[in-house]
Write a protein that holds these residues in place. Structure first.
Motif, PDB file in Angstrom:
ATOM      1  N   ALA A 134       0.823  -1.197   0.000  1.00  0.00           N
ATOM      2  CA  ALA A 134       0.000   0.000   0.000  1.00  0.00           C
ATOM      3  C   ALA A 134       0.861   1.251   0.000  1.00  0.00           C
ATOM      4  O   ALA A 134       1.976   1.238   0.541  1.00  0.00           O
ATOM      5  N   ALA A 135       0.339   2.314  -0.580  1.00  0.00           N
ATOM      6  CA  ALA A 135       1.052   3.585  -0.664  1.00  0.00           C
ATOM      7  C   ALA A 135       0.175   4.714  -0.174  1.00  0.00           C
ATOM      8  O   ALA A 135      -0.987   4.831  -0.581  1.00  0.00           O
ATOM      9  N   ALA A 136       0.736   5.533   0.684  1.00  0.00           N
ATOM     10  CA  ALA A 136       0.028   6.723   1.165  1.00  0.00           C
ATOM     11  C   ALA A 136       0.367   7.918   0.266  1.00  0.00           C
ATOM     12  O   ALA A 136       1.250   7.839  -0.576  1.00  0.00           O
ATOM     13  N   GLU A 137      -0.321   9.021   0.488  1.00  0.00           N
ATOM     14  CA  GLU A 137      -0.062  10.231  -0.294  1.00  0.00           C
ATOM     15  C   GLU A 137       1.185  10.946   0.179  1.00  0.00           C
ATOM     16  O   GLU A 137       1.852  11.638  -0.588  1.00  0.00           O
ATOM     17  N   GLY A 138       1.537  10.804   1.442  1.00  0.00           N
ATOM     18  CA  GLY A 138       2.717  11.469   2.005  1.00  0.00           C
ATOM     19  C   GLY A 138       3.318  10.605   3.088  1.00  0.00           C
ATOM     20  O   GLY A 138       3.084   9.404   3.144  1.00  0.00           O
ATOM     21  N   TRP A 139       4.129  11.223   3.937  1.00  0.00           N
ATOM     22  CA  TRP A 139       4.757  10.482   5.029  1.00  0.00           C
ATOM     23  C   TRP A 139       3.806  10.370   6.211  1.00  0.00           C
ATOM     24  O   TRP A 139       3.038  11.271   6.505  1.00  0.00           O
ATOM     25  N   LEU A 140       3.916   9.269   6.922  1.00  0.00           N
ATOM     26  CA  LEU A 140       3.093   9.008   8.091  1.00  0.00           C
ATOM     27  C   LEU A 140       4.011   8.662   9.251  1.00  0.00           C
ATOM     28  O   LEU A 140       4.770   7.692   9.181  1.00  0.00           O
ATOM     29  N   TYR A 141       3.935   9.449  10.333  1.00  0.00           N
ATOM     30  CA  TYR A 141       4.845   9.220  11.446  1.00  0.00           C
ATOM     31  C   TYR A 141       4.163   8.700  12.690  1.00  0.00           C
ATOM     32  O   TYR A 141       4.800   8.113  13.548  1.00  0.00           O
ATOM     33  N   SER A 142       2.884   8.902  12.803  1.00  0.00           N
ATOM     34  CA  SER A 142       2.177   8.426  13.982  1.00  0.00           C
ATOM     35  C   SER A 142       1.650   7.026  13.737  1.00  0.00           C
ATOM     36  O   SER A 142       1.120   6.721  12.665  1.00  0.00           O
ATOM     37  N   ARG A 143       1.784   6.164  14.747  1.00  0.00           N
ATOM     38  CA  ARG A 143       1.270   4.799  14.607  1.00  0.00           C
ATOM     39  C   ARG A 143      -0.224   4.807  14.344  1.00  0.00           C
ATOM     40  O   ARG A 143      -0.760   3.905  13.703  1.00  0.00           O
ATOM     41  N   LEU A 144      -0.890   5.830  14.826  1.00  0.00           N
ATOM     42  CA  LEU A 144      -2.321   5.956  14.560  1.00  0.00           C
ATOM     43  C   LEU A 144      -2.584   6.061  13.064  1.00  0.00           C
ATOM     44  O   LEU A 144      -3.674   5.743  12.588  1.00  0.00           O
ATOM     45  N   ASN A 145      -1.562   6.501  12.311  1.00  0.00           N
ATOM     46  CA  ASN A 145      -1.714   6.651  10.866  1.00  0.00           C
ATOM     47  C   ASN A 145      -1.070   5.510  10.085  1.00  0.00           C
ATOM     48  O   ASN A 145      -1.729   4.861   9.280  1.00  0.00           O
ATOM     49  N   TYR A 146       0.226   5.244  10.326  1.00  0.00           N
ATOM     50  CA  TYR A 146       0.891   4.282   9.450  1.00  0.00           C
ATOM     51  C   TYR A 146       0.382   2.855   9.639  1.00  0.00           C
ATOM     52  O   TYR A 146       0.577   2.004   8.786  1.00  0.00           O
ATOM     53  N   ALA A 147      -0.256   2.570  10.743  1.00  0.00           N
ATOM     54  CA  ALA A 147      -0.804   1.228  10.975  1.00  0.00           C
ATOM     55  C   ALA A 147      -2.276   1.132  10.576  1.00  0.00           C
ATOM     56  O   ALA A 147      -2.894   0.083  10.775  1.00  0.00           O
ATOM     57  N   ARG A 148      -2.804   2.205  10.036  1.00  0.00           N
ATOM     58  CA  ARG A 148      -4.222   2.256   9.690  1.00  0.00           C
ATOM     59  C   ARG A 148      -4.396   2.120   8.191  1.00  0.00           C
ATOM     60  O   ARG A 148      -3.863   2.925   7.422  1.00  0.00           O
ATOM     61  N   SER A 149      -5.162   1.140   7.747  1.00  0.00           N
ATOM     62  CA  SER A 149      -5.303   0.873   6.308  1.00  0.00           C
ATOM     63  C   SER A 149      -5.920   2.057   5.565  1.00  0.00           C
ATOM     64  O   SER A 149      -5.564   2.319   4.408  1.00  0.00           O
ATOM     65  N   THR A 150      -6.793   2.785   6.220  1.00  0.00           N
ATOM     66  CA  THR A 150      -7.465   3.905   5.554  1.00  0.00           C
ATOM     67  C   THR A 150      -6.530   5.095   5.314  1.00  0.00           C
ATOM     68  O   THR A 150      -6.904   6.032   4.613  1.00  0.00           O
ATOM     69  N   ALA A 151      -5.331   5.054   5.883  1.00  0.00           N
ATOM     70  CA  ALA A 151      -4.352   6.118   5.650  1.00  0.00           C
ATOM     71  C   ALA A 151      -3.642   5.955   4.309  1.00  0.00           C
ATOM     72  O   ALA A 151      -2.901   6.840   3.893  1.00  0.00           O
ATOM     73  N   TYR A 152      -3.838   4.818   3.654  1.00  0.00           N
ATOM     74  CA  TYR A 152      -3.174   4.508   2.390  1.00  0.00           C
ATOM     75  C   TYR A 152      -4.154   4.646   1.238  1.00  0.00           C
ATOM     76  O   TYR A 152      -5.286   4.170   1.321  1.00  0.00           O
ATOM     77  N   LYS A 153      -3.684   5.272   0.178  1.00  0.00           N
ATOM     78  CA  LYS A 153      -4.577   5.551  -0.950  1.00  0.00           C
ATOM     79  C   LYS A 153      -4.527   4.484  -2.019  1.00  0.00           C
ATOM     80  O   LYS A 153      -5.538   4.170  -2.646  1.00  0.00           O
ATOM     81  N   TYR A 154      -3.351   3.924  -2.267  1.00  0.00           N
ATOM     82  CA  TYR A 154      -3.190   2.977  -3.363  1.00  0.00           C
ATOM     83  C   TYR A 154      -2.855   1.592  -2.811  1.00  0.00           C
ATOM     84  O   TYR A 154      -2.079   1.455  -1.868  1.00  0.00           O
ATOM     85  N   TRP A 155      -3.424   0.590  -3.447  1.00  0.00           N
ATOM     86  CA  TRP A 155      -3.263  -0.800  -2.998  1.00  0.00           C
ATOM     87  C   TRP A 155      -2.974  -1.718  -4.181  1.00  0.00           C
ATOM     88  O   TRP A 155      -3.481  -1.506  -5.289  1.00  0.00           O
ATOM     89  N   GLY A 156      -2.188  -2.755  -3.914  1.00  0.00           N
ATOM     90  CA  GLY A 156      -1.992  -3.803  -4.891  1.00  0.00           C
ATOM     91  C   GLY A 156      -3.066  -4.864  -4.748  1.00  0.00           C
ATOM     92  O   GLY A 156      -3.926  -4.782  -3.865  1.00  0.00           O
ATOM     93  N   GLN A 157      -2.981  -5.872  -5.591  1.00  0.00           N
ATOM     94  CA  GLN A 157      -3.984  -6.944  -5.593  1.00  0.00           C
ATOM     95  C   GLN A 157      -3.638  -8.048  -4.595  1.00  0.00           C
ATOM     96  O   GLN A 157      -4.503  -8.877  -4.286  1.00  0.00           O
ATOM     97  N   GLY A 158      -2.416  -8.073  -4.128  1.00  0.00           N
ATOM     98  CA  GLY A 158      -2.030  -9.047  -3.116  1.00  0.00           C
ATOM     99  C   GLY A 158      -1.269 -10.234  -3.681  1.00  0.00           C
ATOM    100  O   GLY A 158      -1.371 -10.564  -4.863  1.00  0.00           O
TER     101      GLY A 158
END
Length: 131
Positions: free
Chosen positions: A100-124
């Motif tokens: 997964a890829a976010a739009e920018g940097w994420l430093y808080s665990r509340l963000n980087y560990a949250r799936s909704t903080a990421y905009k782009y996803w692969g198929q797995g």
């Protein structure tokens, strides 16, 4: 068009290793947080690891407690590819793994560990560990 393509999943014995790859196209993996998540059948998607690519603080990747010391997240900027080296695999690591890829940097665990903080996803890519 932004695209993330995972590869490297396989069936392995417990104690074995795998390296997952996530090839990005349509944009650069630098200047953003990249992460790995996984989802086992019947379970919610679970955060595995993240790294802020290109950040002055990018030397500190983040890991879930369940994989700390066994998994390593890394990247090859020239290949625009993210990796997840997985060692000492156990049956509990069996899951579909997503990049997964976010739009920018994420430093808080509340963000980087949250799936909704990421905009782009692969198929797995499927990882199956047999004991």
């Amino acid at each position: 068009q932004v695209q993330l393509v995972e590869s490297g999943g396989d069936s392995v014995q417990a104690g074995g290793s795998l390296r997952l790859s996530c090839a990005a196209s349509g944009y650069s993996i630098t200047s953003r947080c990249m992460g790995w998540f996984r989802q086992a059948p019947g379970k919610e998607r679970e955060w595995v690891a993240s790294a802020n690519i290109g950040s002055g603080r990018s030397g500190t990747p983040y890991y879930a407690d369940s994989v700390k010391g066994r998994f390593t997240i890394s990247q090859d900027n020239a290949k625009n590819t993210l990796y997840l080296q997985m060692n000492t695999l156990t049956a509990s690591d069996t899951a579909m793994y997503f990049c997964a890829a976010a739009e920018g940097w994420l430093y808080s665990r509340l963000n980087y560990a949250r799936s909704t903080a990421y905009k782009y996803w692969g198929q797995g890519t499927q990882v199956t560990v047999s004991s």
